[in-house]
Write a protein that holds these residues in place. Structure first.
Motif, PDB file in Angstrom:
ATOM      1  N   ALA A  84      56.709  29.967 -13.394  1.00  0.00           N
ATOM      2  CA  ALA A  84      57.069  29.607 -12.023  1.00  0.00           C
ATOM      3  C   ALA A  84      55.927  29.912 -11.069  1.00  0.00           C
ATOM      4  O   ALA A  84      55.071  30.756 -11.336  1.00  0.00           O
ATOM      5  CB  ALA A  84      58.314  30.387 -11.597  1.00  0.00           C
ATOM      6  N   ARG A  85      55.975  29.216  -9.952  1.00  0.00           N
ATOM      7  CA  ARG A  85      55.045  29.469  -8.846  1.00  0.00           C
ATOM      8  C   ARG A  85      55.896  29.740  -7.608  1.00  0.00           C
ATOM      9  O   ARG A  85      56.771  28.949  -7.261  1.00  0.00           O
ATOM     10  CB  ARG A  85      54.142  28.271  -8.623  1.00  0.00           C
ATOM     11  CG  ARG A  85      53.215  28.420  -7.402  1.00  0.00           C
ATOM     12  CD  ARG A  85      52.147  27.340  -7.396  1.00  0.00           C
ATOM     13  NE  ARG A  85      51.261  27.591  -8.532  1.00  0.00           N
ATOM     14  CZ  ARG A  85      50.656  26.630  -9.243  1.00  0.00           C
ATOM     15  NH1 ARG A  85      50.822  25.361  -8.924  1.00  0.00           N
ATOM     16  NH2 ARG A  85      49.868  26.944 -10.245  1.00  0.00           N
ATOM     17  N   GLY A  86      55.653  30.868  -6.972  1.00  0.00           N
ATOM     18  CA  GLY A  86      56.376  31.223  -5.760  1.00  0.00           C
ATOM     19  C   GLY A  86      55.510  31.008  -4.536  1.00  0.00           C
ATOM     20  O   GLY A  86      54.327  31.368  -4.524  1.00  0.00           O
ATOM     21  N   TYR A  87      56.101  30.409  -3.526  1.00  0.00           N
ATOM     22  CA  TYR A  87      55.456  30.219  -2.225  1.00  0.00           C
ATOM     23  C   TYR A  87      56.190  31.111  -1.234  1.00  0.00           C
ATOM     24  O   TYR A  87      57.409  31.006  -1.086  1.00  0.00           O
ATOM     25  CB  TYR A  87      55.564  28.760  -1.768  1.00  0.00           C
ATOM     26  CG  TYR A  87      54.842  27.787  -2.671  1.00  0.00           C
ATOM     27  CD1 TYR A  87      53.508  27.475  -2.441  1.00  0.00           C
ATOM     28  CD2 TYR A  87      55.490  27.185  -3.731  1.00  0.00           C
ATOM     29  CE1 TYR A  87      52.836  26.578  -3.254  1.00  0.00           C
ATOM     30  CE2 TYR A  87      54.832  26.280  -4.555  1.00  0.00           C
ATOM     31  CZ  TYR A  87      53.505  25.983  -4.310  1.00  0.00           C
ATOM     32  OH  TYR A  87      52.845  25.097  -5.126  1.00  0.00           O
ATOM     33  N   TYR A  88      55.467  32.012  -0.566  1.00  0.00           N
ATOM     34  CA  TYR A  88      56.070  33.014   0.306  1.00  0.00           C
ATOM     35  C   TYR A  88      55.682  32.791   1.757  1.00  0.00           C
ATOM     36  O   TYR A  88      54.580  32.314   2.047  1.00  0.00           O
ATOM     37  CB  TYR A  88      55.644  34.417  -0.143  1.00  0.00           C
ATOM     38  CG  TYR A  88      56.148  34.735  -1.519  1.00  0.00           C
ATOM     39  CD1 TYR A  88      57.368  35.358  -1.698  1.00  0.00           C
ATOM     40  CD2 TYR A  88      55.411  34.368  -2.645  1.00  0.00           C
ATOM     41  CE1 TYR A  88      57.848  35.629  -2.967  1.00  0.00           C
ATOM     42  CE2 TYR A  88      55.886  34.632  -3.919  1.00  0.00           C
ATOM     43  CZ  TYR A  88      57.107  35.257  -4.078  1.00  0.00           C
ATOM     44  OH  TYR A  88      57.578  35.508  -5.333  1.00  0.00           O
ATOM     45  N   SER A  89      56.578  33.189   2.660  1.00  0.00           N
ATOM     46  CA  SER A  89      56.364  32.984   4.100  1.00  0.00           C
ATOM     47  C   SER A  89      55.166  33.760   4.636  1.00  0.00           C
ATOM     48  O   SER A  89      54.763  33.552   5.772  1.00  0.00           O
ATOM     49  CB  SER A  89      57.618  33.360   4.883  1.00  0.00           C
ATOM     50  OG  SER A  89      57.964  34.709   4.652  1.00  0.00           O
ATOM     51  N   SER A  90      54.565  34.587   3.830  1.00  0.00           N
ATOM     52  CA  SER A  90      53.322  35.275   4.210  1.00  0.00           C
ATOM     53  C   SER A  90      52.114  34.361   4.025  1.00  0.00           C
ATOM     54  O   SER A  90      51.024  34.662   4.513  1.00  0.00           O
ATOM     55  CB  SER A  90      53.141  36.529   3.343  1.00  0.00           C
ATOM     56  OG  SER A  90      53.036  36.150   1.973  1.00  0.00           O
ATOM     57  N   GLY A  91      52.314  33.259   3.280  1.00  0.00           N
ATOM     58  CA  GLY A  91      51.224  32.364   2.931  1.00  0.00           C
ATOM     59  C   GLY A  91      50.761  32.559   1.497  1.00  0.00           C
ATOM     60  O   GLY A  91      50.010  31.757   0.955  1.00  0.00           O
TER      61      GLY A  91
END
Length: 153
Positions: A84-91
């Motif tokens: 999986a690849r996670g995209y976080y609101s921190s960038g």
């Protein structure tokens, strides 16, 4: 849960500078902004009580779960191996290899949250069970009826 574990927060600060997301695929930053108050942390809500919600999250190969916001403590367990690849609101972007039985616990204090999206970058379907507890210091987001498990009459 012991009080010392409840004190630990997995809050992810939201980066408000659009330049911090320049390395993301086109359109993902705007999708993240639209998901800041999305409490659908799975594909289907399969059980709900006043104290907790149980979700199934299934992400097909090449698919991605939309951006959603965690505000109270929860845990998830992987029921399939995959990448999986996670995209976080921190960038930040994180790539992770999941394995059957892998379980992670998260906690959020008053005003804390985490907004993210999970993409399946492997060659097998990703599948998780997530249990979120509703007795935390933050108000849980409402869940639309179309996210709830439909049971036969």
């Amino acid at each position: 849960m012991p009080d010392d574990l409840k004190a630990v927060s997995n809050h992810v600060e939201r980066n408000t500078d659009p330049a911090a997301f320049a390395h993301w695929p086109d359109g993902l930053y705007e999708e993240m902004l639209a998901g800041l108050e999305n409490g659908c942390v799975g594909s289907t809500l399969v059980s709900e009580t006043p104290d907790m919600r149980v979700w199934h999250l299934v992400i097909p190969v090449g698919g991605r779960a939309g951006f959603h916001c965690h505000v109270n403590r929860y845990f998830w367990s992987a029921v399939a191996n995959g990448n999986a690849r996670g995209y976080y609101s921190s960038g930040e972007i994180k790539d992770v290899e999941h394995y059957v039985g892998e379980t992670k616990h998260y906690n959020y204090g008053a005003g804390d949250s985490m907004v993210h999206s999970v993409e399946n970058i492997g060659d097998t379907e990703l599948s998780f069970v997530t249990v979120e507890f509703l007795d935390g210091p933050n108000e849980s987001w409402p869940i639309p009826d179309n996210m709830r498990l439909k049971t036969p009459a």
